[in-house]
Design an enzyme around this catalytic site. Structure first.
Site, PDB file in Angstrom:
ATOM      1  N   ARG A 170       0.870  -1.210   0.052  1.00  0.00           N
ATOM      2  CA  ARG A 170       0.072  -0.158  -0.038  1.00  0.00           C
ATOM      3  C   ARG A 170       0.989   1.218   0.195  1.00  0.00           C
ATOM      4  NH1 ARG A 170      -3.637  -2.782  -1.616  1.00  0.00           N
ATOM      5  NH2 ARG A 170      -5.678  -2.974  -0.714  1.00  0.00           N
ATOM      6  N   GLU A 199      -3.428   7.817  -4.840  1.00  0.00           N
ATOM      7  CA  GLU A 199      -3.683   7.411  -6.161  1.00  0.00           C
ATOM      8  C   GLU A 199      -5.139   7.754  -6.692  1.00  0.00           C
ATOM      9  OE1 GLU A 199      -3.769   2.992  -5.875  1.00  0.00           O
ATOM     10  OE2 GLU A 199      -1.783   2.851  -4.905  1.00  0.00           O
ATOM     11  N   HIS A 218      -1.216   0.436  -9.961  1.00  0.00           N
ATOM     12  CA  HIS A 218      -1.973  -0.367  -9.120  1.00  0.00           C
ATOM     13  C   HIS A 218      -2.754  -1.761  -9.951  1.00  0.00           C
ATOM     14  CE1 HIS A 218      -4.035  -0.683  -4.900  1.00  0.00           C
ATOM     15  NE2 HIS A 218      -3.577  -1.780  -5.412  1.00  0.00           N
TER      16      HIS A 218
END
Length: 257
Positions: A170, A199, A218
């Site tokens: 993360r 993000e 991601h």
């Protein structure tokens, strides 16, 4: 019972009722782990073999015979990789790194046990010691209060000079300004990041302009398997839930993973 369609469950377990009611939570660790591990290996090889430099050169139509600093051609065999978070995903990374001839160390919060191909499994208190010896550091930890901001200025001051850092856990586990400084001053040779904070990463963020960074948006769990594998896990868990059998990929709600 809650079945998540991701490996990370921090948003789910943060709901008070999940803990208060003792809700069973299962995730997609078994599906995500192998694919994410291949993503990590791909980024490691890209740096080791200079692809991070040669691909942009090819786009410019240049036949370049030298790789300028801090990039350098190297091998993975014999190098030490530290896997931070030896769960399902981290174990998949460790297995592949070992297959490439790397020496594998790891850190996990749940104990010092690990597979035979991991040389040493340390506890969180061993992180800095092991990081100082590693040529590659891979973060596969879930986001918990203990891992938020774990990779900070102290960590990057301690990590072996010239090492590479990879994050498929993360973005919030990394203090991003500290990472940027370590990349700029050469403490890190490079970073491969599938997650960032925030993000999407803003266009003004310096990570976009650093030449020794590989960024992917991601997507480390994405593959040709699509949703089929996740649905197969969900169906099997549904069958097991109805039958009262042991479930797959059960989350420890108190730990958050």
């Amino acid at each position: 019972w809650v079945q998540t369609y991701s490996a990370g469950v921090e948003r789910c377990v943060s709901v008070p009722a999940v803990r208060e009611r003792g809700v069973l939570v299962t995730n997609m660790q078994r599906v995500a782990g192998p694919v994410m591990a291949e993503h990590v290996v791909a980024m490691m090889l890209a740096f080791a073999r200079g692809l991070d430099f040669y691909i942009p050169e090819r786009l410019q139509g240049r036949w370049t015979t030298e790789v300028p600093p801090p990039s350098r051609m190297t091998t993975l065999e014999g190098k030490t990789v530290l896997v931070v978070g030896l769960g399902g995903i981290g174990t998949a990374v460790a297995r592949r790194a070992h297959a490439l001839g790397m020496v594998v160390d790891a850190v996990r919060a749940s104990g010092r046990e690990g597979p035979e191909y991991v040389r040493e499994v340390g506890l969180p208190g061993d992180l800095l010691r092991l990081a100082a010896q590693a040529d590659f550091v891979v973060n596969t930890t879930p986001l918990t209060p203990e891992t938020r901001g774990l990779f900070d200025a102290k960590f990057f001051d301690t990590v072996k000079r010239g090492a590479y850092f990879f994050n498929v856990g993360r973005g919030q586990s990394v203090v991003q300004p500290a990472l940027v400084e370590a990349l700029r001053d050469g403490r890190l040779s490079g970073a491969g990041l599938d997650v960032t904070d925030p993000e999407p990463l803003p266009a003004s963020d310096p990570l976009w302009r650093l030449p020794n960074v590989i960024l992917t948006p991601h997507v480390s769990t994405t593959s040709e398997l699509g949703n089929a594998a996740a649905l197969a896990v969900a169906r099997e868990n549904l069958r097991r839930y109805v039958a009262g059998e042991r479930m797959l990929s059960v989350v420890d709600v108190t730990r958050g993973y």
